[in-house]
Design an enzyme around this catalytic site. Structure first.
Site, PDB file in Angstrom:
ATOM      1  N   ARG A  50       0.744  -1.237  -0.055  1.00  0.00           N
ATOM      2  CA  ARG A  50      -0.007   0.020   0.011  1.00  0.00           C
ATOM      3  C   ARG A  50       0.915   1.522  -0.203  1.00  0.00           C
ATOM      4  NH1 ARG A  50      -1.643   1.747   4.838  1.00  0.00           N
ATOM      5  NH2 ARG A  50      -2.157  -0.252   5.486  1.00  0.00           N
ATOM      6  N   ASP A 174      -7.629  18.953 -13.424  1.00  0.00           N
ATOM      7  CA  ASP A 174      -8.203  17.553 -13.886  1.00  0.00           C
ATOM      8  C   ASP A 174      -7.574  17.528 -15.342  1.00  0.00           C
ATOM      9  OD1 ASP A 174      -9.176  15.314 -14.973  1.00  0.00           O
ATOM     10  OD2 ASP A 174     -11.005  15.474 -13.273  1.00  0.00           O
ATOM     11  N   LYS A 199      -9.136   6.824 -19.221  1.00  0.00           N
ATOM     12  CA  LYS A 199      -9.486   7.324 -20.219  1.00  0.00           C
ATOM     13  C   LYS A 199      -8.155   7.097 -21.339  1.00  0.00           C
ATOM     14  CE  LYS A 199     -12.998   7.984 -17.650  1.00  0.00           C
ATOM     15  NZ  LYS A 199     -13.620   9.468 -16.947  1.00  0.00           N
TER      16      LYS A 199
HETATM   17  C1  LIG Z   1     -13.771   9.598 -15.736  1.00  0.00           C
HETATM   18  C2  LIG Z   1     -13.379  10.916 -15.255  1.00  0.00           C
HETATM   19  C3  LIG Z   1     -13.180  11.169 -13.825  1.00  0.00           C
HETATM   20  C4  LIG Z   1     -13.026   9.787 -12.951  1.00  0.00           C
HETATM   21  O1  LIG Z   1     -12.381   8.705 -13.183  1.00  0.00           O
HETATM   22  P1  LIG Z   1     -12.414   7.369 -12.790  1.00  0.00           P
HETATM   23  O2  LIG Z   1     -11.298   6.632 -13.201  1.00  0.00           O
HETATM   24  O3  LIG Z   1     -13.906   7.112 -13.597  1.00  0.00           O
HETATM   25  O4  LIG Z   1     -12.951   7.215 -11.129  1.00  0.00           O
HETATM   26  C5  LIG Z   1     -12.641  12.209 -13.410  1.00  0.00           C
HETATM   27  N1  LIG Z   1     -12.342  13.239 -14.132  1.00  0.00           N
HETATM   28  C6  LIG Z   1     -12.856  13.414 -15.617  1.00  0.00           C
HETATM   29  C7  LIG Z   1     -12.640  14.506 -16.393  1.00  0.00           C
HETATM   30  C8  LIG Z   1     -13.136  11.956 -16.057  1.00  0.00           C
HETATM   31  O5  LIG Z   1     -13.496  12.058 -17.354  1.00  0.00           O
END
Ligand SMILES: *Cc1c(COP(=O)(O)O)cnc(C)c1O
Length: 385
Positions: A50, A174, A199
């Protein structure tokens, strides 16, 4: 001094993901939860998985290098990364978010952190004057996405970061939609970069992962503590898959973007399409700002059909493009933000910020552009009332 100067090479060689033990050109999947200690009190580099695992650590070095930060962190999902980063704050603090941040980010603030008195406010992050008015003394961070889902709203990252710095507030970006290949928020002045590795970084719709990168070493120490304390770490198998995905990021993104640019042009000139949201289209909101801070407009497009076409029939008529949540995989996906990605946002707020029921979002994949345009074309035709 690095032996390469271009992101394309860093994607493959960055973070030195060669196995230090054997020289294997791919870091092995160190599928272990613990590590033998040679003697009492020595505190070896690896103790418990961890806290640290060599496969995860290779990915963490890689993403830190790609984002030009000092330290990277890999989590079990994008939301686990966001949750760990939000845990940097305390009761009474406030985080400013843009009106169309990822639905899960809104939800974790609204439904989880608010119970611990970490507040949030929705701010107009694409208008810096409006944003500055929202910076009350309790505001400790501004969290933005650019382009932001699903209207592809562009935020001036450098502008936000300068404003934030003046008010001693952290800038969190983000960067999921752009990836470090197209946009690097830390050199633009941001303090923390977040990713859903699920993604484009993974890129094949086969793994859920999250990443965070910081610039400041002290902030890195705090986040390392939180990653270990809260424990939402990425496993070695999935760390390996993200490293593997990142190696082909440049070639994939080039094709994603080439296809997206052609699709945006196609939709923009289609008589049945009322509006296209794509920051790579000249005349789009934030086109100039996006050109300054990013390589191009990325591969996410939203659009609205005119009233003579039924969006529900459009969705059910697509044959190649699959209806699914998520984005950034090699396959093209279509999504209905109002009932899918943004369903957790109350309808009044949704409508107010432009996420209407007829909004359609596309994640453009790397298929042949001819097949993509043919599918869109026949589905638009079929949806004619
Ligand atoms: C998908 C997504 C998230 C969340 O990510 P997960 O891997 O699904 O937990 C956060 N920010 C953006 C812009 C996303 O497209």
């Amino acid at each position: 001094m690095s032996i390469y100067r271009h992101t394309e090479s860093a994607l493959i060689h960055g973070g030195n993901t060669i196995d230090p033990l054997t020289g294997a050109v791919n870091i092995p999947i160190y599928q272990t939860s613990t590590f033998q200690q040679k003697a009492l009190g020595l505190h070896p580099e690896w103790e418990y998985a961890r806290t640290g695992n060599p496969t995860r650590a290779a990915l963490e070095r890689l993403i830190a290098e790609l984002e030009e930060g000092t330290r990277g962190f890999a989590f079990a999902s994008g939301m686990a990364a966001i949750t760990a980063v939000l845990s940097l704050f305390r009761a009474g603090d406030r985080v400013l978010i843009s009106s169309n941040v990822y639905g899960g980010t809104y939800r974790v603030l609204d439904k989880v952190f608010s119970a611990f008195d970490l507040h949030y406010a929705i701010a107009d992050t694409d208008d810096l004057n409006e944003l500055e008015k929202e910076i009350t003394p309790d505001v400790k961070a501004i969290l933005v996405e650019s382009p932001a889902n699903p209207l592809m709203t562009v935020t001036d990252i450098q502008g936000v970061a300068e404003l934030a710095k003046r008010h001693h507030v952290l800038t969190i970006v983000d960067n999921t939609f752009m990836t470090p290949y197209l946009q690097k928020p830390l050199p633009l002045g941001a303090d923390i970069v977040l990713h859903s590795g699920t993604k484009y970084l993974g890129g094949h719709s086969d793994v859920v992962a999250g990443l965070a990168v910081v610039k400041d070493a002290a902030l890195g120490e705090r986040l390392a503590f939180l990653q270990n304390a809260t424990g939402g770490v990425l496993g070695p198998q999935d760390s390996f898959l993200i490293i593997r995905g990142i190696k082909t990021l440049a070639v994939r993104m080039d094709r994603h973007v080439e296809n997206a640019e052609k699709t945006a042009e196609f939709l923009n000139s289609h008589p049945a399409v009322r509006k296209v949201y794509y920051p790579g289209l000249s005349g789009a909101q934030g086109y100039e700002v996006n050109r300054r801070q990013a390589k191009n407009g990325g591969a996410m497009i939203s659009f609205i059909l005119d009233d003579q076409h039924d969006y529900r029939v459009f969705f059910s008529s697509l044959k190649l493009i699959a209806l699914a949540e998520s984005l950034g995989g090699v396959e093209s996906l279509v999504c209905h933000p109002a009932t899918m990605t943004h369903a957790s946002i109350p309808k009044e707020i949704r409508e107010k910020v432009g996420i209407t029921d007829n909004l359609i979002r596309l994640s453009i994949g790397i298929e042949h552009i001819g097949d993509l345009l043919a599918d869109l074309s026949q589905a638009i035709e079929a949806s004619s009332k």
